[in-house]
Design a protein around this motif. Structure first.
Motif, PDB file in Angstrom:
ATOM      1  N   LEU A 186       0.817  -1.213   0.000  1.00 13.67           N
ATOM      2  CA  LEU A 186       0.000   0.000   0.000  1.00 13.67           C
ATOM      3  C   LEU A 186       0.851   1.263   0.000  1.00 13.67           C
ATOM      4  O   LEU A 186       0.398   2.320  -0.438  1.00 13.67           O
ATOM      5  N   ASP A 187       2.049   1.182   0.532  1.00 16.16           N
ATOM      6  CA  ASP A 187       2.970   2.314   0.579  1.00 16.16           C
ATOM      7  C   ASP A 187       4.347   1.849   0.113  1.00 16.16           C
ATOM      8  O   ASP A 187       4.658   0.657   0.166  1.00 16.16           O
ATOM      9  N   VAL A 188       5.150   2.813  -0.315  1.00 13.66           N
ATOM     10  CA  VAL A 188       6.532   2.523  -0.694  1.00 13.66           C
ATOM     11  C   VAL A 188       7.453   3.235   0.290  1.00 13.66           C
ATOM     12  O   VAL A 188       7.337   4.445   0.494  1.00 13.66           O
ATOM     13  N   LEU A 189       8.351   2.492   0.917  1.00 14.34           N
ATOM     14  CA  LEU A 189       9.281   3.045   1.902  1.00 14.34           C
ATOM     15  C   LEU A 189      10.713   2.881   1.411  1.00 14.34           C
ATOM     16  O   LEU A 189      11.137   1.773   1.064  1.00 14.34           O
ATOM     17  N   LEU A 190      11.453   3.963   1.402  1.00 11.77           N
ATOM     18  CA  LEU A 190      12.883   3.877   1.161  1.00 11.77           C
ATOM     19  C   LEU A 190      13.560   3.282   2.400  1.00 11.77           C
ATOM     20  O   LEU A 190      13.021   3.376   3.513  1.00 11.77           O
ATOM     21  N   PRO A 191      14.726   2.661   2.262  1.00 13.97           N
ATOM     22  CA  PRO A 191      15.397   2.049   3.417  1.00 13.97           C
ATOM     23  C   PRO A 191      15.542   2.963   4.635  1.00 13.97           C
ATOM     24  O   PRO A 191      15.321   2.501   5.761  1.00 13.97           O
ATOM     25  N   PRO A 192      15.914   4.264   4.483  1.00 21.43           N
ATOM     26  CA  PRO A 192      16.035   5.091   5.697  1.00 21.43           C
ATOM     27  C   PRO A 192      14.719   5.231   6.454  1.00 21.43           C
ATOM     28  O   PRO A 192      14.706   5.188   7.689  1.00 21.43           O
ATOM     29  N   THR A 193      13.608   5.403   5.724  1.00 18.95           N
ATOM     30  CA  THR A 193      12.303   5.527   6.374  1.00 18.95           C
ATOM     31  C   THR A 193      11.927   4.220   7.049  1.00 18.95           C
ATOM     32  O   THR A 193      11.477   4.198   8.210  1.00 18.95           O
ATOM     33  N   SER A 195      13.919   1.935   8.141  1.00 17.00           N
ATOM     34  CA  SER A 195      14.797   1.712   9.290  1.00 17.00           C
ATOM     35  C   SER A 195      14.322   2.478  10.516  1.00 17.00           C
ATOM     36  O   SER A 195      14.330   1.944  11.637  1.00 17.00           O
ATOM     37  N   GLN A 196      13.891   3.725  10.331  1.00 20.32           N
ATOM     38  CA  GLN A 196      13.432   4.521  11.481  1.00 20.32           C
ATOM     39  C   GLN A 196      12.118   3.976  12.029  1.00 20.32           C
ATOM     40  O   GLN A 196      11.899   3.981  13.243  1.00 20.32           O
ATOM     41  N   LEU A 197      11.247   3.501  11.159  1.00 22.10           N
ATOM     42  CA  LEU A 197       9.985   2.921  11.621  1.00 22.10           C
ATOM     43  C   LEU A 197      10.242   1.649  12.433  1.00 22.10           C
ATOM     44  O   LEU A 197       9.591   1.404  13.453  1.00 22.10           O
ATOM     45  N   VAL A 198      11.191   0.844  11.983  1.00 22.29           N
ATOM     46  CA  VAL A 198      11.551  -0.355  12.743  1.00 22.29           C
ATOM     47  C   VAL A 198      12.063   0.038  14.127  1.00 22.29           C
ATOM     48  O   VAL A 198      11.690  -0.561  15.136  1.00 22.29           O
ATOM     49  N   ALA A 199      12.912   1.061  14.181  1.00 27.95           N
ATOM     50  CA  ALA A 199      13.450   1.511  15.468  1.00 27.95           C
ATOM     51  C   ALA A 199      12.348   2.044  16.377  1.00 27.95           C
ATOM     52  O   ALA A 199      12.295   1.719  17.573  1.00 27.95           O
ATOM     53  N   LEU A 200      11.448   2.859  15.837  1.00 26.91           N
ATOM     54  CA  LEU A 200      10.370   3.428  16.645  1.00 26.91           C
ATOM     55  C   LEU A 200       9.417   2.363  17.171  1.00 26.91           C
ATOM     56  O   LEU A 200       8.818   2.527  18.241  1.00 26.91           O
ATOM     57  N   SER A 201       9.265   1.268  16.426  1.00 25.86           N
ATOM     58  CA  SER A 201       8.318   0.215  16.826  1.00 25.86           C
ATOM     59  C   SER A 201       8.734  -0.497  18.108  1.00 25.86           C
ATOM     60  O   SER A 201       7.939  -1.229  18.697  1.00 25.86           O
ATOM     61  N   PRO A 234      22.476  -1.492   7.336  1.00 26.84           N
ATOM     62  CA  PRO A 234      22.095  -2.276   8.518  1.00 26.84           C
ATOM     63  C   PRO A 234      20.729  -2.945   8.364  1.00 26.84           C
ATOM     64  O   PRO A 234      19.747  -2.301   8.016  1.00 26.84           O
ATOM     65  N   HIS A 235      20.700  -4.261   8.566  1.00 24.40           N
ATOM     66  CA  HIS A 235      19.473  -5.065   8.512  1.00 24.40           C
ATOM     67  C   HIS A 235      18.864  -5.100   7.108  1.00 24.40           C
ATOM     68  O   HIS A 235      17.653  -5.264   6.956  1.00 24.40           O
ATOM     69  N   ASN A 236      19.709  -4.951   6.074  1.00 26.28           N
ATOM     70  CA  ASN A 236      19.166  -4.966   4.720  1.00 26.28           C
ATOM     71  C   ASN A 236      18.531  -6.314   4.363  1.00 26.28           C
ATOM     72  O   ASN A 236      17.605  -6.368   3.554  1.00 26.28           O
ATOM     73  N   GLU A 237      19.019  -7.401   4.997  1.00 26.64           N
ATOM     74  CA  GLU A 237      18.416  -8.709   4.709  1.00 26.64           C
ATOM     75  C   GLU A 237      16.945  -8.721   5.086  1.00 26.64           C
ATOM     76  O   GLU A 237      16.094  -9.248   4.349  1.00 26.64           O
ATOM     77  N   ARG A 238      16.629  -8.114   6.234  1.00 31.78           N
ATOM     78  CA  ARG A 238      15.231  -8.065   6.674  1.00 31.78           C
ATOM     79  C   ARG A 238      14.409  -7.187   5.751  1.00 31.78           C
ATOM     80  O   ARG A 238      13.277  -7.526   5.406  1.00 31.78           O
TER      81      ARG A 238
END
Length: 253
Positions: A186-193, A195-201, A234-238
């Motif tokens: 539904l959305d397109v996220l670049l890796p930096p975005t 990554s920050q969402l993963v951290a905030l979660s 960082p965490h590009n595999e995920r």
């Protein structure tokens, strides 16, 4: 990254950029933008950690650090109407609608942030921001940016809106919901975005987010030396494992 507490935990404010943007068109992003020359103006009412403190966190000189903080405050106000400033060093405005005209003039670059704050007798609240991350665009990109991420909690009484020419739509959602929307196409996220969402979660409240002391190391994704098309970060595999199948991507953005 603008956050607030919601019924299911911290929520973050996201924008889908219009398709006409030269960079990251149609992508879902946080509010932000570039540093203007006027953001480095020395004459500005300032409360909170000084530019020397910010420079140490972002590994830059105080002058550049001041420009970065000013740009973050200005762009947040321009893009979603949230103003991290107040009449005094320990207050923050609760209704930004009275500054609608000034907001439009800021976006058109008719006035600078320092001129706006001085005219309205407001003080920039640097203590309402925290440094979070630093990502640098890969060398393979034609447009390159050295981007500092900040986090701020939505001030009480203020509302974030979508009244900007750069956003097609906006929404509040939990980081987990944002990541689910990305995984569902539904959305397109670049890796930096992403990554920050993963951290905030990982946080249970905005107080926890704001109290966190992030270790800021510049991250620049690179292509592997042995060849390949997938950027390493960082965490590009995920990231690539969870990347939605192109067949499930929404038809338009």
């Amino acid at each position: 990254m603008l956050v607030r507490d919601g019924a299911n935990g911290p929520e973050v404010f996201l924008q889908r950029r219009v398709d006409a943007m030269a960079f990251a068109a149609g992508m879902t992003v946080f509010p932000g933008g570039g540093v203007d020359a006027s953001d480095a103006a020395a004459e500005i009412g300032w409360a909170g950690p000084d530019p020397v403190w910010w420079g140490a966190r972002f590994d830059t000189d105080p002058e550049r650090a001041q420009a970065l903080v000013c740009a973050a405050v200005r762009e947040t106000f321009e893009e979603c109407g949230v103003l991290l400033a107040g009449p005094t060093a320990d207050t923050v405005v609760s209704d930004t609608s009275v500054y609608r005209s000034a907001r439009e003039r800021l976006e058109r670059r008719e006035v600078s942030l320092s001129q706006f704050l001085a005219a309205e007798h407001l003080v920039l609240r640097a203590d309402l921001l925290r440094p979070w991350a630093n990502w640098i665009t890969p060398v393979i990109e034609q447009r390159r940016y050295d981007t500092r991420f900040f986090v701020a909690v939505l001030p009480q009484g203020q509302l974030a809106d979508g009244a900007t020419s750069e956003a097609r739509e906006v929404r509040w959602c939990t980081p987990a919901e944002a990541l689910d929307r990305w995984h569902d196409g539904l959305d397109v996220l670049l890796p930096p975005t992403w990554s920050q969402l993963v951290a905030l979660s990982e946080f249970g409240s905005t107080a926890e987010i704001f109290a966190a002391e992030a270790e800021i190391e510049p991250i620049m994704p690179v292509l592997p030396a042995e060849g390949g098309s997938r950027l390493e970060f960082p965490h590009n595999e995920r990231y690539f494992a969870d990347l939605p199948d192109p067949s499930r991507l929404r038809g338009s953005r």
